[in-house]
Scaffold this motif. Sequence first.
Motif, short mmCIF file in Angstrom:
data_model
loop_
_atom_site.label_atom_id
_atom_site.label_comp_id
_atom_site.label_asym_id
_atom_site.label_seq_id
_atom_site.Cartn_x
_atom_site.Cartn_y
_atom_site.Cartn_z
N LYS A 183 36.85 33.05 47.56
CA LYS A 183 36.04 34.25 47.32
C LYS A 183 34.56 33.95 47.04
O LYS A 183 33.68 34.64 47.54
CB LYS A 183 36.63 34.97 46.10
CG LYS A 183 36.65 36.46 46.23
CD LYS A 183 37.56 37.06 45.19
CE LYS A 183 36.80 37.47 43.96
NZ LYS A 183 37.64 38.08 42.93
N GLU A 240 40.43 45.13 47.59
CA GLU A 240 39.26 44.26 47.38
C GLU A 240 38.81 43.64 48.72
O GLU A 240 37.62 43.60 49.03
CB GLU A 240 39.65 43.15 46.39
CG GLU A 240 38.43 42.47 45.77
CD GLU A 240 38.83 41.44 44.72
OE1 GLU A 240 38.29 40.35 44.73
OE2 GLU A 240 39.74 41.76 43.90
N ASP A 256 35.33 44.26 50.77
CA ASP A 256 34.53 43.10 51.12
C ASP A 256 34.25 43.05 52.62
O ASP A 256 33.13 42.77 53.05
CB ASP A 256 35.28 41.82 50.68
CG ASP A 256 34.57 40.58 51.17
OD1 ASP A 256 33.45 40.35 50.70
OD2 ASP A 256 35.11 39.87 52.04
#
Length: 222
Positions: free
Chosen positions: A91, A170, A174
């Motif tokens: 990440k 998430e 993103d």
Amino acid sequence: MSFIVAIDGPAGSGKGTVTELVCKKLNLINISTGAAYRSVALATLQNNISSDDTNKIIELLDKIDIEFRKENDKDLVYLNGEEVTKRIRQKDVTSIVSKVSSIKEVRLKLNKIFKKIAENKNVIMEGRDIGTCVFPKADVKIYLDASIEERAKRRVKQNEELGINIPYEEIKKDIQKRDEADKNKKIGALKKADDAIYIDSSNMTIEEVTDKIVEIIKNKMT
Ligand code: DC
């Protein structure tokens, strides 16, 4: 002589997986340009440089050595002699890679590396701007796309296989953010080349996409 296939498309469109399979079937060399941008982003983190510090990142470029190696049938990425194939999918790297890859000097350096790697070889190079900027005269150009939902689902699965757990919502957010950043880059923006073949893989299996691309390449090679 070299034969160049350019595959461009957004994050999670299946470029990486499909490219790997097509390369195996046709004995072509697989170059993931995103992995090179991710390696520069990782080097930025390793050297405690802020992703906003363009000058320091440019200075760092002289100290970066990126290699693509094939070992035991696996495509591995090395940054300064260290194997980083999995690390660059984490990440922290993903969250700064768009910014790092929007620096002109980074793109110029990596484009030089990509051109050198492809010299006298038969390659599939996948990324965002291969058909438009890096190899505008590529023998085959494909633009691989898929819906945002499908792409997010695929990325979650791919991460899980690498032992990385990031929730769907998430990932989706993103990807949306990266789509925006990738499409609006001043140079090297994500864009379909006018002469690229458009494939929407949302409702296709990996095998179907692979077979379609293999057929397109074979037709061009003969
Ligand atoms: O394909 P990927 O998700 O591993 O790519 C990581 C990032 O690198 C992506 O957000 C945009 C950038 N990139 C780029 O700017 N140009 C390319 N040819 C390939 C990737």
